[in-house]
Design an enzyme around this catalytic site. Structure first.
Site, PDB file in Angstrom:
ATOM      1  N   ASN A  11       0.835  -1.207   0.000  1.00 48.51           N
ATOM      2  CA  ASN A  11       0.000   0.000   0.000  1.00 48.51           C
ATOM      3  C   ASN A  11       0.874   1.264   0.000  1.00 48.51           C
ATOM      4  O   ASN A  11       1.467   1.617   1.016  1.00 48.51           O
ATOM      5  CB  ASN A  11      -0.885  -0.062   1.260  1.00 48.51           C
ATOM      6  CG  ASN A  11      -1.851   1.104   1.359  1.00 48.51           C
ATOM      7  OD1 ASN A  11      -1.565   2.201   0.887  1.00 48.51           O
ATOM      8  ND2 ASN A  11      -2.973   0.869   1.994  1.00 48.51           N
ATOM      9  N   LYS A  14       0.127   3.905   2.816  1.00 52.38           N
ATOM     10  CA  LYS A  14       0.687   3.589   4.136  1.00 52.38           C
ATOM     11  C   LYS A  14       2.174   3.905   4.173  1.00 52.38           C
ATOM     12  O   LYS A  14       2.688   4.430   5.156  1.00 52.38           O
ATOM     13  CB  LYS A  14       0.585   2.076   4.399  1.00 52.38           C
ATOM     14  CG  LYS A  14      -0.704   1.612   4.914  1.00 52.38           C
ATOM     15  CD  LYS A  14      -0.523   0.143   5.285  1.00 52.38           C
ATOM     16  CE  LYS A  14      -1.827  -0.428   5.760  1.00 52.38           C
ATOM     17  NZ  LYS A  14      -1.664  -1.811   6.206  1.00 52.38           N
ATOM     18  N   ASP A  65      -0.668  -3.756  10.096  1.00 48.71           N
ATOM     19  CA  ASP A  65      -1.998  -4.233   9.769  1.00 48.71           C
ATOM     20  C   ASP A  65      -2.997  -3.296  10.434  1.00 48.71           C
ATOM     21  O   ASP A  65      -2.867  -3.002  11.623  1.00 48.71           O
ATOM     22  CB  ASP A  65      -2.173  -5.676  10.263  1.00 48.71           C
ATOM     23  CG  ASP A  65      -3.233  -6.376   9.450  1.00 48.71           C
ATOM     24  OD1 ASP A  65      -3.122  -6.369   8.214  1.00 48.71           O
ATOM     25  OD2 ASP A  65      -4.197  -6.888  10.039  1.00 48.71           O
ATOM     26  N   PHE A 139      -6.356   7.541   1.644  1.00 49.96           N
ATOM     27  CA  PHE A 139      -6.719   6.314   0.927  1.00 49.96           C
ATOM     28  C   PHE A 139      -7.789   5.576   1.729  1.00 49.96           C
ATOM     29  O   PHE A 139      -8.139   5.969   2.852  1.00 49.96           O
ATOM     30  CB  PHE A 139      -5.473   5.438   0.721  1.00 49.96           C
ATOM     31  CG  PHE A 139      -4.831   4.969   2.000  1.00 49.96           C
ATOM     32  CD1 PHE A 139      -5.168   3.735   2.561  1.00 49.96           C
ATOM     33  CD2 PHE A 139      -3.900   5.762   2.670  1.00 49.96           C
ATOM     34  CE1 PHE A 139      -4.591   3.317   3.749  1.00 49.96           C
ATOM     35  CE2 PHE A 139      -3.311   5.335   3.854  1.00 49.96           C
ATOM     36  CZ  PHE A 139      -3.663   4.112   4.399  1.00 49.96           C
ATOM     37  N   TYR A 141     -10.679   4.108   3.690  1.00 49.62           N
ATOM     38  CA  TYR A 141     -11.881   4.652   4.327  1.00 49.62           C
ATOM     39  C   TYR A 141     -11.731   6.117   4.752  1.00 49.62           C
ATOM     40  O   TYR A 141     -12.620   6.661   5.407  1.00 49.62           O
ATOM     41  CB  TYR A 141     -12.231   3.803   5.563  1.00 49.62           C
ATOM     42  CG  TYR A 141     -12.496   2.341   5.264  1.00 49.62           C
ATOM     43  CD1 TYR A 141     -13.695   1.936   4.694  1.00 49.62           C
ATOM     44  CD2 TYR A 141     -11.550   1.355   5.557  1.00 49.62           C
ATOM     45  CE1 TYR A 141     -13.948   0.598   4.427  1.00 49.62           C
ATOM     46  CE2 TYR A 141     -11.796   0.006   5.298  1.00 49.62           C
ATOM     47  CZ  TYR A 141     -12.994  -0.365   4.732  1.00 49.62           C
ATOM     48  OH  TYR A 141     -13.252  -1.681   4.462  1.00 49.62           O
ATOM     49  N   LYS A 162      -3.481  14.422   9.357  1.00 46.45           N
ATOM     50  CA  LYS A 162      -4.001  13.067   9.608  1.00 46.45           C
ATOM     51  C   LYS A 162      -3.071  12.322  10.567  1.00 46.45           C
ATOM     52  O   LYS A 162      -3.518  11.771  11.570  1.00 46.45           O
ATOM     53  CB  LYS A 162      -4.136  12.287   8.285  1.00 46.45           C
ATOM     54  CG  LYS A 162      -4.567  10.834   8.514  1.00 46.45           C
ATOM     55  CD  LYS A 162      -4.621   9.994   7.254  1.00 46.45           C
ATOM     56  CE  LYS A 162      -4.846   8.521   7.626  1.00 46.45           C
ATOM     57  NZ  LYS A 162      -4.808   7.607   6.477  1.00 46.45           N
ATOM     58  N   ARG A 168      -2.271   5.113  12.850  1.00 48.31           N
ATOM     59  CA  ARG A 168      -0.922   4.800  12.358  1.00 48.31           C
ATOM     60  C   ARG A 168       0.103   5.728  12.991  1.00 48.31           C
ATOM     61  O   ARG A 168       1.202   5.305  13.351  1.00 48.31           O
ATOM     62  CB  ARG A 168      -0.912   4.931  10.826  1.00 48.31           C
ATOM     63  CG  ARG A 168       0.403   4.566  10.155  1.00 48.31           C
ATOM     64  CD  ARG A 168       0.231   4.338   8.668  1.00 48.31           C
ATOM     65  NE  ARG A 168      -0.735   3.266   8.440  1.00 48.31           N
ATOM     66  CZ  ARG A 168      -1.998   3.471   8.016  1.00 48.31           C
ATOM     67  NH1 ARG A 168      -2.423   4.674   7.706  1.00 48.31           N
ATOM     68  NH2 ARG A 168      -2.837   2.455   7.895  1.00 48.31           N
TER      69      ARG A 168
HETATM   70  P1  IMP Z   1      -4.505  -3.498   5.661  1.00 48.14           P
HETATM   71  O1  IMP Z   1      -3.883  -3.105   6.948  1.00 48.14           O
HETATM   72  O2  IMP Z   1      -3.625  -3.176   4.505  1.00 48.14           O
HETATM   73  O3  IMP Z   1      -5.026  -4.910   5.693  1.00 48.14           O
HETATM   74  O4  IMP Z   1      -5.717  -2.495   5.473  1.00 48.14           O
HETATM   75  C1  IMP Z   1      -7.022  -2.776   5.830  1.00 48.14           C
HETATM   76  C2  IMP Z   1      -7.999  -1.917   5.066  1.00 48.14           C
HETATM   77  O5  IMP Z   1      -8.229  -0.745   5.825  1.00 48.14           O
HETATM   78  C3  IMP Z   1      -7.562  -1.478   3.669  1.00 48.14           C
HETATM   79  O6  IMP Z   1      -8.676  -1.465   2.822  1.00 48.14           O
HETATM   80  C4  IMP Z   1      -7.069  -0.078   3.870  1.00 48.14           C
HETATM   81  O7  IMP Z   1      -7.284   0.715   2.740  1.00 48.14           O
HETATM   82  C5  IMP Z   1      -7.924   0.389   5.050  1.00 48.14           C
HETATM   83  N1  IMP Z   1      -7.131   1.291   5.857  1.00 48.14           N
HETATM   84  C6  IMP Z   1      -6.036   0.998   6.596  1.00 48.14           C
HETATM   85  N2  IMP Z   1      -5.532   2.098   7.145  1.00 48.14           N
HETATM   86  C7  IMP Z   1      -6.318   3.113   6.727  1.00 48.14           C
HETATM   87  C8  IMP Z   1      -6.266   4.516   6.930  1.00 48.14           C
HETATM   88  O8  IMP Z   1      -5.369   5.080   7.580  1.00 48.14           O
HETATM   89  N3  IMP Z   1      -7.248   5.216   6.347  1.00 48.14           N
HETATM   90  C9  IMP Z   1      -8.233   4.658   5.592  1.00 48.14           C
HETATM   91  N4  IMP Z   1      -8.309   3.364   5.357  1.00 48.14           N
HETATM   92  C10 IMP Z   1      -7.349   2.593   5.909  1.00 48.14           C
END
Ligand code: IMP
Length: 187
Positions: A11, A14, A65, A139, A141, A162, A168
């Site tokens: 990502n 991130k 995660d 990105f 949500y 943010k 994060r």
């Molecule tokens: P993962 O940690 O990559 O598995 O992310 C889980 C889901 O939550 C993904 O669809 C990400 O886009 C979303 N997500 C994770 N962190 C954020 C954030 O900081 N803002 C918005 N969506 C997030």
């Protein structure tokens, strides 16, 4: 010379946030995919990923995660956030919450670091979900999530705004405290 740390993530959003948070470190993105074990908490997913990557990536390396936990949906999508975002997206979440009064939600982040040992750092950010998508930054949500104490969604903020309050950002502060204590601070 600043210390090199690999951040294993697919990502780019991130990675950009983490790079700005871990100033003083040479954070390099490693786009290796690792299996996300089905578990009901983020820490178990992170630990499994670290163990799987242990023999595949040069330490120190880290992964993260994250998930969105919606109160009215009993924590859904939580550990399934990536799958739900890819399938239902923000519009699907809005539909699930149509006519739902309780808009409270929480973003959680678990950062796992492997430096010969496994270390886990967490951060969370409580807030509410907007009735429609707002903003174009960030990105996932972000267009829905309004952190406590703000009138704006994450997607309406600059990356620095943010990160100053995000899940994060908080997990990264805990990671930084560890790196500084371990004496592996950047130059
Ligand atoms: P993962 O940690 O990559 O598995 O992310 C889980 C889901 O939550 C993904 O669809 C990400 O886009 C979303 N997500 C994770 N962190 C954020 C954030 O900081 N803002 C918005 N969506 C997030």
């Amino acid at each position: 010379m600043s210390q090199k740390i690999y951040f294993v993530t697919g990502n780019p959003g991130k990675y950009a946030e983490m790079r700005d948070l871990l100033t003083g470190f040479d954070l390099r993105r490693k786009a290796v995919s690792y299996p996300e074990v089905q578990a009901d908490d983020l820490e178990a997913v992170a630990r499994f990923g670290l163990r799987w990557l242990q023999d595949r990536v040069e330490p120190p390396f880290m992964l993260e995660d994250a998930g969105l936990f919606i109160d009215a949906l009993h924590g859904f999508p939580g550990v399934y956030s990536a799958y739900v975002f890819a399938t239902l997206g923000n519009r699907g979440i809005l539909r699930l919450l149509e006519d739902v009064e309780n808009r409270r939600a929480c973003f959680r982040s678990v950062v796992g670091l492997y430096d010969g040992e496994i270390h886990i750092f967490s951060g969370e950010c409580r807030g509410t979900l907007a009735g429609e998508e707002r903003g174009s930054q960030g990105f996932g949500y972000d267009p829905l999530f309004i952190p406590e104490g703000s009138a704006l969604t994450f997607a309406q903020m600059t990356p620095a705004e943010k990160s100053a309050r995000s899940h994060r950002g908080r997990a990264a502060q805990n990671l930084l405290a560890h790196l500084e204590q371990a004496g592996t601070g950047g130059g």
